[in-house]
Design a protein around this motif. Structure first.
Motif, PDB file in Angstrom:
ATOM      1  N   VAL A   7       0.832  -0.863   0.172  1.00  0.00           N
ATOM      2  CA  VAL A   7      -0.111  -0.081   0.208  1.00  0.00           C
ATOM      3  C   VAL A   7       0.949   1.173   0.161  1.00  0.00           C
ATOM      4  N   ARG A   8       0.692   1.861  -1.066  1.00  0.00           N
ATOM      5  CA  ARG A   8       1.738   3.154  -1.325  1.00  0.00           C
ATOM      6  C   ARG A   8       0.873   4.477  -0.632  1.00  0.00           C
ATOM      7  N   ALA A   9      -0.483   4.533  -0.811  1.00  0.00           N
ATOM      8  CA  ALA A   9      -1.304   5.547  -0.238  1.00  0.00           C
ATOM      9  C   ALA A   9      -2.581   4.742   0.380  1.00  0.00           C
ATOM     10  N   ASN A  10      -3.186   5.482   1.396  1.00  0.00           N
ATOM     11  CA  ASN A  10      -4.289   5.121   2.152  1.00  0.00           C
ATOM     12  C   ASN A  10      -5.259   6.268   2.436  1.00  0.00           C
ATOM     13  N   THR A  11      -6.360   6.296   2.520  1.00  0.00           N
ATOM     14  CA  THR A  11      -7.472   7.166   2.849  1.00  0.00           C
ATOM     15  C   THR A  11      -7.549   7.285   4.398  1.00  0.00           C
ATOM     16  N   GLY A  12      -7.925   8.302   4.866  1.00  0.00           N
ATOM     17  CA  GLY A  12      -8.435   8.333   6.151  1.00  0.00           C
ATOM     18  C   GLY A  12      -9.904   7.995   6.131  1.00  0.00           C
ATOM     19  N   VAL A  13     -10.514   7.914   7.416  1.00  0.00           N
ATOM     20  CA  VAL A  13     -11.896   7.321   7.496  1.00  0.00           C
ATOM     21  C   VAL A  13     -12.602   8.257   8.632  1.00  0.00           C
ATOM     22  N   LEU A  14     -13.955   8.564   8.396  1.00  0.00           N
ATOM     23  CA  LEU A  14     -14.939   9.232   9.638  1.00  0.00           C
ATOM     24  C   LEU A  14     -15.970   8.125   9.525  1.00  0.00           C
ATOM     25  N   TRP A  15     -16.457   8.033  10.812  1.00  0.00           N
ATOM     26  CA  TRP A  15     -17.617   7.373  11.184  1.00  0.00           C
ATOM     27  C   TRP A  15     -18.529   8.666  11.785  1.00  0.00           C
ATOM     28  N   PHE A  16     -19.812   8.594  11.507  1.00  0.00           N
ATOM     29  CA  PHE A  16     -20.570   9.501  12.037  1.00  0.00           C
ATOM     30  C   PHE A  16     -22.143   9.059  11.982  1.00  0.00           C
ATOM     31  N   GLN A  17     -22.904   9.680  12.768  1.00  0.00           N
ATOM     32  CA  GLN A  17     -24.355   9.540  12.581  1.00  0.00           C
ATOM     33  C   GLN A  17     -25.072  10.786  12.494  1.00  0.00           C
ATOM     34  N   VAL A  18     -25.977  10.886  11.816  1.00  0.00           N
ATOM     35  CA  VAL A  18     -26.919  12.059  11.659  1.00  0.00           C
ATOM     36  C   VAL A  18     -28.394  11.494  12.303  1.00  0.00           C
ATOM     37  N   LYS A  19     -28.866  12.353  13.399  1.00  0.00           N
ATOM     38  CA  LYS A  19     -29.871  12.008  14.143  1.00  0.00           C
ATOM     39  C   LYS A  19     -30.870  13.058  13.704  1.00  0.00           C
ATOM     40  N   LEU A  20     -31.856  12.624  13.336  1.00  0.00           N
ATOM     41  CA  LEU A  20     -33.270  13.426  12.815  1.00  0.00           C
ATOM     42  C   LEU A  20     -34.574  13.189  13.600  1.00  0.00           C
ATOM     43  N   ARG A  21     -35.257  14.334  13.923  1.00  0.00           N
ATOM     44  CA  ARG A  21     -36.373  14.172  14.438  1.00  0.00           C
ATOM     45  C   ARG A  21     -37.768  14.582  13.610  1.00  0.00           C
ATOM     46  N   GLY A  22     -38.799  13.774  13.608  1.00  0.00           N
ATOM     47  CA  GLY A  22     -40.017  14.309  13.000  1.00  0.00           C
ATOM     48  C   GLY A  22     -41.132  14.830  13.791  1.00  0.00           C
ATOM     49  N   MET A  23     -42.317  14.779  13.173  1.00  0.00           N
ATOM     50  CA  MET A  23     -43.567  14.997  13.907  1.00  0.00           C
ATOM     51  C   MET A  23     -44.452  14.177  13.893  1.00  0.00           C
ATOM     52  N   PRO A  24     -44.678  13.183  14.963  1.00  0.00           N
ATOM     53  CA  PRO A  24     -45.633  12.061  14.826  1.00  0.00           C
ATOM     54  C   PRO A  24     -46.811  12.565  14.851  1.00  0.00           C
ATOM     55  N   VAL A  25     -47.687  11.900  14.107  1.00  0.00           N
ATOM     56  CA  VAL A  25     -49.039  12.116  13.875  1.00  0.00           C
ATOM     57  C   VAL A  25     -49.681  10.658  13.561  1.00  0.00           C
ATOM     58  N   HIS A  26     -51.096  10.429  13.928  1.00  0.00           N
ATOM     59  CA  HIS A  26     -51.506   9.229  13.125  1.00  0.00           C
ATOM     60  C   HIS A  26     -51.513   9.116  11.754  1.00  0.00           C
ATOM     61  N   VAL A  27     -51.332   8.146  10.818  1.00  0.00           N
ATOM     62  CA  VAL A  27     -51.079   8.194   9.525  1.00  0.00           C
ATOM     63  C   VAL A  27     -52.321   8.694   8.769  1.00  0.00           C
ATOM     64  N   ARG A  28     -53.549   8.905   9.593  1.00  0.00           N
ATOM     65  CA  ARG A  28     -54.735   9.381   8.962  1.00  0.00           C
ATOM     66  C   ARG A  28     -54.649  10.897   8.735  1.00  0.00           C
ATOM     67  N   GLU A  29     -53.810  11.560   9.353  1.00  0.00           N
ATOM     68  CA  GLU A  29     -53.396  12.823   9.358  1.00  0.00           C
ATOM     69  C   GLU A  29     -51.890  13.200   9.075  1.00  0.00           C
ATOM     70  N   MET A  30     -51.378  12.363   8.406  1.00  0.00           N
ATOM     71  CA  MET A  30     -49.627  12.346   8.032  1.00  0.00           C
ATOM     72  C   MET A  30     -49.421  13.850   7.325  1.00  0.00           C
ATOM     73  N   GLY A  31     -50.182  14.128   6.671  1.00  0.00           N
ATOM     74  CA  GLY A  31     -49.983  15.437   5.974  1.00  0.00           C
ATOM     75  C   GLY A  31     -49.665  16.529   6.993  1.00  0.00           C
ATOM     76  N   GLU A  32     -50.140  16.608   8.381  1.00  0.00           N
ATOM     77  CA  GLU A  32     -50.088  17.378   9.368  1.00  0.00           C
ATOM     78  C   GLU A  32     -48.627  17.096  10.046  1.00  0.00           C
ATOM     79  N   GLY A  33     -48.096  16.060   9.873  1.00  0.00           N
ATOM     80  CA  GLY A  33     -46.976  15.693  10.497  1.00  0.00           C
ATOM     81  C   GLY A  33     -45.659  15.787   9.827  1.00  0.00           C
ATOM     82  N   ALA A  34     -44.643  15.345  10.193  1.00  0.00           N
ATOM     83  CA  ALA A  34     -43.527  15.262   9.378  1.00  0.00           C
ATOM     84  C   ALA A  34     -42.564  13.846   9.358  1.00  0.00           C
ATOM     85  N   ASN A  35     -42.275  13.091   8.604  1.00  0.00           N
ATOM     86  CA  ASN A  35     -41.759  11.814   8.704  1.00  0.00           C
ATOM     87  C   ASN A  35     -40.458  11.867   8.705  1.00  0.00           C
ATOM     88  N   ALA A  36     -39.563  11.445   9.550  1.00  0.00           N
ATOM     89  CA  ALA A  36     -38.356  11.534  10.007  1.00  0.00           C
ATOM     90  C   ALA A  36     -37.463  10.633   8.893  1.00  0.00           C
TER      91      ALA A  36
END
Length: 429
Positions: free
Chosen positions: A203-232
């Motif tokens: 091996v002549r050259a090698n990349t570095g590496v990052l691990w990360f997590q993206v945490k997202l929040r939605g707006m929970p509602v019953h699916v019958r009103e899903m347009g009023e919520g936000a799906n994470a």
């Protein structure tokens, strides 16, 4: 200088004589499912094997505070292994050669769905010229080669005329902190050889590496009103698109980086894991995306992490929902810089001679876009860091396997390299 031809031939013969035992030893290693956090039994096994061969032994834990304070330390998470690091130490009677580290890692990545494998993932099955199993190639074959290359000299009544450290680490597949701990513990030498599965190339050259997590929040509602919520989970798709834009921009810079300019796609972003939601009939309130991305040598992990964080934040501001519910980026593993092995060292010259004698062809070098523990020795020990090992197939995939003829050639090359680099002396009765 090249080895005496008579000694060279005797070493090659000795490796062959011990190769059946080496295969059986490798199968023993493969049969141990040394997944992250479960490496204690295999490290105990290696400790006892090295001790039985007469090596002075050291066993120590990783020091979280010391690693966290070091520039090359990767981020801890709840999954970080607490298995010990093992070092077997050979000390010669007369230190006349160059000292050497022989390192391997024994942690393995998860095996995936077992029904996709031809045989159980930890079978160690041999079919023709190939040994199968999770970790067979990455890198239990190399771990065995470290030990059996030295055994080959011992069968001839010889031992290295220099200090040799046989190091067995963990956390290579997730942080690289195991190798870093050996450096922080004080272990160093004139060169290091790590026999990762590199298709009989250096091996002549090698990349570095990052691990990360993206945490997202939605707006929970019953699916019958899903347009009023936000799906994470739906939101995660948009964030992944923003991450792909970062990946594309970094790949567009490849011409600025020697050894990478001719690669089609040197920077790889992997969406390795996604989970979210609690109920099929509820709009999900959360979603986490686990990612891995590579970086060019010379760029610090901190700088790359800063760009990722800032660009995800900027994307969030442009998104109607995320503007009021910003994503959180958490770095939870690899935080490692890449390296370039500059040509011209005496250690590389010695390995090239050994490779040619064992494999019958000149030693080639190449760039590889995955994490390697050699980065510790290249960047911090500042010694020749040689990553060179056998031909393999499907590492991290289904039906991982290592070529046994290639493994024999690599072990021959390693034994020749040790004899040349370290010199030899008679084993004391």
């Amino acid at each position: 200088m090249p080895l005496d031809p008579t000694l060279r031939d005797r070493i090659l013969t000795s490796v062959e004589e011990g190769f059946d035992d080496q295969i059986a030893f490798t199968q023993q290693l493969v049969a141990m499912p040394s997944l992250r956090g479960h490496e204690h039994p295999i490290q105990d096994f290696v400790f006892n094997q090295l001790k039985s061969r007469g090596y002075a032994m050291d066993r120590f834990a990783m020091d979280r505070e010391v690693i966290a304070a070091h520039l090359g330390g990767s981020h801890w998470s709840e999954q970080h292994s607490d298995a010990p690091i093992i070092v077997g130490i050979h000390r010669p009677r007369n230190e006349t050669g160059h000292s050497l580290i022989l390192q391997s890692h024994l942690d393995v990545v998860p095996e995936g769905l077992h029904d996709m494998w031809r045989d159980p993932p930890f079978s160690g099955r041999i079919d023709g010229d190939w040994m199968y199993g999770r970790g067979a190639a990455d890198m239990k074959a190399g771990a065995a080669a470290n030990i059996f290359a030295l055994d080959a000299l011992r069968r001839l009544g010889l031992q290295p005329a220099a200090t040799v450290y046989v190091q067995s680490v963990v956390e290579e597949e997730s942080t690289g902190n195991g190798a870093l701990q050996t450096w922080l513990q004080g272990y160093t030498a004139d060169a290091v050889l790590i026999p990762e599965p590199e298709d009989e190339k250096l091996v002549r050259a090698n990349t570095g590496v990052l691990w990360f997590q993206v945490k997202l929040r939605g707006m929970p509602v019953h699916v019958r009103e899903m347009g009023e919520g936000a799906n994470a989970i739906d939101t995660a798709y948009r964030v992944i698109g923003a991450l792909r834009a970062i990946e594309a921009d970094w790949n567009a810079e490849k011409g600025e980086h020697p050894h990478f300019e001719d690669e089609a796609h040197p920077i790889n972003l992997n969406i390795g894991k996604i989970e979210g939601g609690d109920w099929a009939s509820s709009v999900p309130s959360w979603c986490n995306i686990d990612c891995r991305v590579s970086i060019y040598p010379g760029r610090s992990a901190a700088d790359a992490a800063r760009e990722i964080t800032e660009r995800i934040a900027a994307f969030g501001q442009s998104d109607r929902f995320l503007a009021n519910n910003p994503p959180e980026v958490v770095f939870n593993g690899f935080y490692a810089e890449g390296y370039v092995l500059e040509p011209g060292s005496d250690a590389e010259a010695a390995l090239a001679e050994a490779h040619k004698a064992a494999c019958g062809k000149p030693l080639e070098s190449f760039m590889t876009a995955g994490y390697l523990d050699t980065r510790v020795y290249a960047l911090y020990n500042k010694i020749p860091a040689l990553c060179y090992g056998p031909v393999s197939r499907n590492i991290h995939g289904v039906d991982e396997c290592v070529s046994l003829p290639s493994l024999r050639r690599i072990t021959e090359a390693m034994a020749l390299f040790i004899a040349d680099w370290c010199g030899t002396e008679a084993v004391e009765d």
